[in-house]
Design a protein around this motif. Structure first.
Motif, mmCIF file in Angstrom:
data_model
loop_
_atom_site.group_PDB
_atom_site.id
_atom_site.type_symbol
_atom_site.label_atom_id
_atom_site.label_comp_id
_atom_site.label_asym_id
_atom_site.label_seq_id
_atom_site.Cartn_x
_atom_site.Cartn_y
_atom_site.Cartn_z
ATOM 1 N N THR A 101 60.612 14.643 -20.261
ATOM 2 C CA THR A 101 61.972 14.288 -21.097
ATOM 3 C C THR A 101 62.623 15.391 -21.664
ATOM 4 O O THR A 101 63.726 15.438 -22.242
ATOM 5 N N ALA A 102 61.988 16.690 -21.735
ATOM 6 C CA ALA A 102 62.349 17.910 -22.316
ATOM 7 C C ALA A 102 61.480 19.169 -22.102
ATOM 8 O O ALA A 102 60.507 18.811 -21.709
ATOM 9 N N ILE A 103 62.284 20.281 -22.002
ATOM 10 C CA ILE A 103 61.599 21.656 -21.728
ATOM 11 C C ILE A 103 61.614 22.428 -22.843
ATOM 12 O O ILE A 103 62.797 22.611 -23.396
ATOM 13 N N VAL A 104 60.468 22.802 -23.526
ATOM 14 C CA VAL A 104 60.641 23.773 -24.472
ATOM 15 C C VAL A 104 60.539 25.292 -23.662
ATOM 16 O O VAL A 104 59.285 25.555 -23.111
ATOM 17 N N GLY A 105 61.476 26.270 -23.647
ATOM 18 C CA GLY A 105 61.191 27.549 -23.332
ATOM 19 C C GLY A 105 62.481 27.730 -22.075
ATOM 20 O O GLY A 105 63.447 26.783 -22.014
ATOM 21 N N ILE A 118 68.036 22.153 -14.160
ATOM 22 C CA ILE A 118 67.757 20.876 -14.635
ATOM 23 C C ILE A 118 68.932 20.184 -15.570
ATOM 24 O O ILE A 118 68.817 19.149 -15.642
ATOM 25 N N GLY A 119 69.846 21.192 -15.619
ATOM 26 C CA GLY A 119 70.956 20.638 -16.351
ATOM 27 C C GLY A 119 71.547 19.276 -15.809
ATOM 28 O O GLY A 119 71.903 18.325 -16.202
ATOM 29 N N PRO A 120 71.936 19.262 -14.406
ATOM 30 C CA PRO A 120 72.622 18.334 -13.864
ATOM 31 C C PRO A 120 71.484 16.899 -13.825
ATOM 32 O O PRO A 120 72.044 15.841 -13.633
ATOM 33 N N PHE A 121 70.353 17.183 -14.016
ATOM 34 C CA PHE A 121 69.275 16.065 -14.417
ATOM 35 C C PHE A 121 69.364 15.483 -15.807
ATOM 36 O O PHE A 121 68.539 14.420 -16.084
ATOM 37 N N ASP A 122 70.273 16.128 -16.394
ATOM 38 C CA ASP A 122 70.235 15.674 -17.986
ATOM 39 C C ASP A 122 68.785 15.987 -18.700
ATOM 40 O O ASP A 122 68.432 15.062 -19.629
ATOM 41 N N ILE A 123 68.113 16.710 -18.241
ATOM 42 C CA ILE A 123 66.976 17.349 -18.803
ATOM 43 C C ILE A 123 67.025 18.347 -20.030
ATOM 44 O O ILE A 123 67.582 19.627 -19.792
ATOM 45 N N PRO A 124 67.013 18.069 -21.223
ATOM 46 C CA PRO A 124 67.123 18.979 -22.355
ATOM 47 C C PRO A 124 66.237 20.052 -22.243
ATOM 48 O O PRO A 124 65.159 19.974 -21.995
ATOM 49 N N GLN A 125 66.763 21.499 -22.740
ATOM 50 C CA GLN A 125 66.062 22.421 -22.645
ATOM 51 C C GLN A 125 66.198 23.218 -23.892
ATOM 52 O O GLN A 125 67.427 23.413 -24.010
ATOM 53 N N VAL A 126 65.394 23.363 -24.598
ATOM 54 C CA VAL A 126 65.215 24.031 -26.084
ATOM 55 C C VAL A 126 64.576 25.321 -25.891
ATOM 56 O O VAL A 126 63.343 25.283 -25.597
ATOM 57 N N SER A 127 65.112 26.513 -26.354
ATOM 58 C CA SER A 127 64.529 27.771 -26.090
ATOM 59 C C SER A 127 64.383 28.331 -27.514
ATOM 60 O O SER A 127 65.198 28.201 -28.355
ATOM 61 N N HIS A 128 63.400 29.133 -27.787
ATOM 62 C CA HIS A 128 62.944 29.515 -28.983
ATOM 63 C C HIS A 128 63.288 31.062 -28.860
ATOM 64 O O HIS A 128 63.187 31.742 -30.008
ATOM 65 N N PHE A 129 63.627 31.555 -27.804
ATOM 66 C CA PHE A 129 63.935 33.093 -27.766
ATOM 67 C C PHE A 129 64.929 33.390 -26.790
ATOM 68 O O PHE A 129 65.255 34.844 -26.815
ATOM 69 N N ALA A 130 65.653 32.574 -26.082
ATOM 70 C CA ALA A 130 66.637 32.939 -25.256
ATOM 71 C C ALA A 130 67.902 33.189 -25.969
ATOM 72 O O ALA A 130 68.587 32.069 -26.589
ATOM 73 N N THR A 131 68.531 34.442 -25.915
ATOM 74 C CA THR A 131 69.555 34.604 -26.934
ATOM 75 C C THR A 131 70.973 35.053 -26.394
ATOM 76 O O THR A 131 71.867 35.250 -27.017
ATOM 77 N N CYS A 132 71.128 34.986 -25.062
ATOM 78 C CA CYS A 132 72.301 35.322 -24.468
ATOM 79 C C CYS A 132 73.348 34.388 -24.954
ATOM 80 O O CYS A 132 73.290 33.219 -24.843
ATOM 81 N N ALA A 133 74.739 35.049 -25.359
ATOM 82 C CA ALA A 133 75.518 34.141 -25.782
ATOM 83 C C ALA A 133 76.323 33.145 -24.758
ATOM 84 O O ALA A 133 77.035 32.291 -25.090
ATOM 85 N N CYS A 134 75.910 33.684 -23.474
ATOM 86 C CA CYS A 134 76.506 32.786 -22.305
ATOM 87 C C CYS A 134 75.793 31.439 -22.241
ATOM 88 O O CYS A 134 76.604 30.736 -21.970
ATOM 89 N N LEU A 135 74.759 31.183 -23.006
ATOM 90 C CA LEU A 135 74.166 29.999 -22.974
ATOM 91 C C LEU A 135 74.698 29.062 -23.836
ATOM 92 O O LEU A 135 74.367 27.822 -23.959
#
Length: 198
Positions: A73-77, A91-108
């Motif tokens: 249902t979701a991915i942390v990291g 995972i984006g096309p499968f509508d799986i949310p991804q929440v990152s606590h440390f990925a800082t690239c502005a491109c995201l």
């Protein structure tokens, strides 16, 4: 072993247990989790992303007496931006949310490319803007820049170059290398720096 990542995982486990043990936070809901280690490796992160997109191992429901596939249902990291970018594209096309606590690239932050990506830390755009203002503050009008040849380094440099241009700063060169590059590539970058230093 990366002790920082271990601390992040333990903090997440603690938070989930606190939520599950509280009758006020999410009454009637129990959160579960699985922890996977990509070892900061893009190929391993991609392999995990495909596993998540395909569902988890079979689950047996004792009440219904049937077997069904678990759904993520979701991915942390991920922690790093480069593995996060790779995972998010899968995972984006499968509508799986991804929440990152440390990925800082502005491109995201680009929701057209990463529609299900979210972060709990500011993007590097703030860092790029601050670096450009710092360069301007010291009156440096001509600079050179060196970056890691990775998604994180290349996107970070692109953000900095845009911010520097807005501040009227001339970037004479922008060189990149990766830690596994051959000595000749690193020597080439060093030669560029030396040429402009003299």
């Amino acid at each position: 072993m990366d002790t920082r990542e271990l601390r992040f995982a333990r903090a997440m486990v603690f938070a989930i247990e606190e939520i599950n043990n509280s009758s006020d936070l999410l009454p009637g809901i129990t959160l579960g989790y699985q922890i996977h280690d990509s070892c900061a490796s893009v190929p391993v992160a991609v392999q995990l992303a495909f596993q998540f997109a395909n569902g988890l191992q079979q689950l047996y429901d004792s009440k219904k007496g049937c077997v069904r596939s678990g759904r993520v249902t979701a991915i942390v990291g991920e922690s790093g931006s480069t593995p996060t970018i790779s995972m998010s594209r899968i995972i984006g096309p499968f509508d799986i949310p991804q929440v990152s606590h440390f990925a800082t690239c502005a491109c995201l932050s680009d929701k057209t490319q990463y529609p299900t990506f979210f972060r709990t830390i500011p993007s590097d755009q703030f860092q790029a803007d601050a670096l450009a203002k710092l360069v301007k503050h010291f009156g440096w009008t001509w600079i050179g820049a060196v970056r890691s040849n990775s998604d994180y380094g290349n996107n970070g440099m692109a953000s900095f170059l845009r911010a520097a241009h807005k501040e009227g700063i001339c970037v004479e060169y922008s060189e990149s290398f990766y830690r596994t590059d051959p000595q000749s590539k690193i020597q080439q970058v060093a030669d560029v720096i030396r040429r402009f230093m003299s």
